[in-house]
Design a protein around this motif. Structure first.
Motif, mmCIF file in Angstrom:
data_model
loop_
_atom_site.group_PDB
_atom_site.id
_atom_site.type_symbol
_atom_site.label_atom_id
_atom_site.label_comp_id
_atom_site.label_asym_id
_atom_site.label_seq_id
_atom_site.Cartn_x
_atom_site.Cartn_y
_atom_site.Cartn_z
ATOM 1 N N ILE A 147 0.799 -1.212 0.000
ATOM 2 C CA ILE A 147 0.000 0.000 0.000
ATOM 3 C C ILE A 147 0.838 1.271 0.000
ATOM 4 O O ILE A 147 0.536 2.243 -0.691
ATOM 5 N N GLY A 148 1.901 1.277 0.769
ATOM 6 C CA GLY A 148 2.751 2.471 0.843
ATOM 7 C C GLY A 148 3.378 2.811 -0.500
ATOM 8 O O GLY A 148 3.437 3.987 -0.892
ATOM 9 N N LYS A 149 3.848 1.786 -1.205
ATOM 10 C CA LYS A 149 4.475 1.995 -2.513
ATOM 11 C C LYS A 149 3.456 2.545 -3.526
ATOM 12 O O LYS A 149 3.777 3.441 -4.313
ATOM 13 N N ILE A 150 2.253 1.987 -3.484
ATOM 14 C CA ILE A 150 1.221 2.430 -4.425
ATOM 15 C C ILE A 150 0.771 3.853 -4.110
ATOM 16 O O ILE A 150 0.587 4.680 -5.008
ATOM 17 N N GLN A 151 0.607 4.161 -2.843
ATOM 18 C CA GLN A 151 0.217 5.515 -2.453
ATOM 19 C C GLN A 151 1.286 6.533 -2.856
ATOM 20 O O GLN A 151 0.960 7.671 -3.223
ATOM 21 N N TYR A 152 2.534 6.130 -2.823
ATOM 22 C CA TYR A 152 3.616 7.022 -3.262
ATOM 23 C C TYR A 152 3.474 7.329 -4.751
ATOM 24 O O TYR A 152 3.609 8.479 -5.179
ATOM 25 N N ILE A 153 3.180 6.290 -5.545
ATOM 26 C CA ILE A 153 3.005 6.477 -6.992
ATOM 27 C C ILE A 153 1.797 7.370 -7.264
ATOM 28 O O ILE A 153 1.841 8.267 -8.116
ATOM 29 N N ILE A 154 0.718 7.146 -6.514
ATOM 30 C CA ILE A 154 -0.490 7.960 -6.667
ATOM 31 C C ILE A 154 -0.176 9.437 -6.413
ATOM 32 O O ILE A 154 -0.588 10.319 -7.174
ATOM 33 N N GLY A 155 0.560 9.710 -5.345
ATOM 34 C CA GLY A 155 0.928 11.088 -5.024
ATOM 35 C C GLY A 155 1.878 11.682 -6.047
ATOM 36 O O GLY A 155 1.755 12.847 -6.434
ATOM 37 N N GLN A 156 2.833 10.875 -6.485
ATOM 38 C CA GLN A 156 3.833 11.322 -7.464
ATOM 39 C C GLN A 156 3.181 11.713 -8.788
ATOM 40 O O GLN A 156 3.563 12.705 -9.420
ATOM 41 N N MET A 157 2.163 10.954 -9.208
ATOM 42 C CA MET A 157 1.499 11.195 -10.493
ATOM 43 C C MET A 157 0.240 12.051 -10.346
ATOM 44 O O MET A 157 -0.433 12.333 -11.334
ATOM 45 N N ASN A 158 -0.068 12.449 -9.113
ATOM 46 C CA ASN A 158 -1.247 13.281 -8.839
ATOM 47 C C ASN A 158 -2.534 12.618 -9.350
ATOM 48 O O ASN A 158 -3.369 13.245 -10.004
ATOM 49 N N ILE A 159 -2.686 11.340 -9.016
ATOM 50 C CA ILE A 159 -3.860 10.569 -9.412
ATOM 51 C C ILE A 159 -4.994 10.801 -8.404
ATOM 52 O O ILE A 159 -4.755 10.907 -7.202
ATOM 53 N N THR A 160 -6.234 10.871 -8.879
ATOM 54 C CA THR A 160 -7.385 11.102 -8.018
ATOM 55 C C THR A 160 -7.839 9.812 -7.343
ATOM 56 O O THR A 160 -8.169 8.830 -8.012
ATOM 57 N N THR A 161 -7.852 9.817 -6.012
ATOM 58 C CA THR A 161 -8.358 8.686 -5.236
ATOM 59 C C THR A 161 -9.811 8.948 -4.857
ATOM 60 O O THR A 161 -10.120 9.965 -4.229
ATOM 61 N N VAL A 162 -10.700 8.048 -5.236
ATOM 62 C CA VAL A 162 -12.120 8.203 -4.933
ATOM 63 C C VAL A 162 -12.444 7.616 -3.566
ATOM 64 O O VAL A 162 -13.150 8.220 -2.758
ATOM 65 N N ASP A 163 -11.898 6.427 -3.288
ATOM 66 C CA ASP A 163 -12.187 5.753 -2.022
ATOM 67 C C ASP A 163 -11.138 4.671 -1.792
ATOM 68 O O ASP A 163 -10.468 4.221 -2.733
ATOM 69 N N THR A 164 -11.018 4.233 -0.537
ATOM 70 C CA THR A 164 -10.109 3.156 -0.179
ATOM 71 C C THR A 164 -10.805 2.228 0.803
ATOM 72 O O THR A 164 -11.348 2.680 1.814
ATOM 73 N N ASP A 165 -10.829 0.918 0.487
ATOM 74 C CA ASP A 165 -11.444 -0.085 1.356
ATOM 75 C C ASP A 165 -10.351 -0.881 2.060
ATOM 76 O O ASP A 165 -9.469 -1.462 1.407
ATOM 77 N N TYR A 166 -10.424 -0.921 3.386
ATOM 78 C CA TYR A 166 -9.456 -1.675 4.180
ATOM 79 C C TYR A 166 -10.138 -2.906 4.779
ATOM 80 O O TYR A 166 -11.016 -2.792 5.634
ATOM 81 N N THR A 167 -9.769 -4.085 4.308
ATOM 82 C CA THR A 167 -10.251 -5.339 4.881
ATOM 83 C C THR A 167 -9.014 -6.179 5.197
ATOM 84 O O THR A 167 -8.073 -5.674 5.787
ATOM 85 N N ASP A 168 -9.013 -7.467 4.823
ATOM 86 C CA ASP A 168 -7.789 -8.255 4.973
ATOM 87 C C ASP A 168 -6.749 -7.810 3.948
ATOM 88 O O ASP A 168 -5.549 -8.047 4.101
ATOM 89 N N GLU A 169 -7.233 -7.127 2.886
ATOM 90 C CA GLU A 169 -6.369 -6.487 1.900
ATOM 91 C C GLU A 169 -6.855 -5.048 1.718
ATOM 92 O O GLU A 169 -7.797 -4.609 2.368
ATOM 93 N N VAL A 170 -6.219 -4.323 0.805
ATOM 94 C CA VAL A 170 -6.596 -2.934 0.557
ATOM 95 C C VAL A 170 -7.022 -2.777 -0.903
ATOM 96 O O VAL A 170 -6.308 -3.217 -1.815
ATOM 97 N N THR A 171 -8.191 -2.154 -1.116
ATOM 98 C CA THR A 171 -8.661 -1.855 -2.475
ATOM 99 C C THR A 171 -8.778 -0.348 -2.630
ATOM 100 O O THR A 171 -9.502 0.303 -1.872
#
Length: 216
Positions: A147-171
């Motif tokens: 998750i940390g690596k993906i969130q870094y890429i999202i921030g780096q590319m200024n991608i719009t996050t609509v929602d995040t689901d936290y269960t046994d995994e992260v969507t």
């Protein structure tokens, strides 16, 4: 499909006074010519005692429909100047009706053009104009190690996050411009060694409105 274009999200009303003449500009969003014509007729009934109810509208992401009316003003002094403002500002799916109460003083051709354009700008200033962007809906599923690596890429590319689901995994539910899709997917694959799963969904238009992402 057009990747980005400006539209009226919420209409508004502005007013100016020029040499005792009162100009009331009403701006509304419209998606069809029928909507535009219905609203123009409603304004004429509302302001039945006004001298003129001039109008201009632009419909479609590529200006498929463009119309204007001087409603009794000298030809080219009202509707066309109003339309020029909409086109110059690159605003789509918008209708502006400028109602004039004559104040007894003639403005002349140049004066009328300036007054109708000024009123139109005032109406637009009182409206909410947004940028609608074309994007892909993308779901990214990862374990907590990625998750940390993906969130870094999202921030780096200024991608719009609509929602995040936290269960046994992260969507993570994302919106990406078409031009960024391939690059983002490659970076996620590299960063997670191919462990993250990505589900590409529909293309939609979206906009950031007062800090909130709205999907159309």
């Amino acid at each position: 499909m057009v990747e980005e274009y400006k539209v009226v999200y919420e209409g508004g009303e502005g007013e100016i006074i020029e040499k005792k003449s009162r100009f009331i500009a009403t701006v509304v969003p419209v998606d069809t010519e029928e909507e535009a014509l219905t609203f123009i007729e409603a304004q004429k009934k509302k302001y039945w005692d006004a001298r003129h109810n001039c109008s201009a509208y632009v419909i479609g992401s590529k200006n498929e429909i463009i119309r204007c009316s001087d409603d009794g003003e000298p030809s080219g002094t009202a509707g066309k100047p109003m339309l020029e403002i909409l086109v110059k500002e690159e605003i789509h799916n918008a209708l502006v009706v400028v109602t004039r109460y004559f104040g007894g003083v003639l403005l002349g051709t140049g004066g009328l053009i300036r007054a109708y354009q000024k009123a139109t700008k005032e109406g637009l200033n009182k409206s909410i104009i947004i940028n609608k962007s074309l994007g892909y809906q993308l779901e990214v599923n990862t374990d907590y190690n990625g998750i940390g690596k993906i969130q870094y890429i999202i921030g780096q590319m200024n991608i719009t996050t609509v929602d995040t689901d936290y269960t046994d995994e992260v969507t993570i539910h994302l919106l990406l411009p078409p031009r960024d899709l391939d690059c983002f997917q490659k970076k996620v694959i590299e960063a997670t060694n191919g462990k993250a799963k990505m589900l590409l969904k529909d293309q939609v238009y979206y906009a950031n409105i007062l800090g909130e992402t709205v999907i159309f």
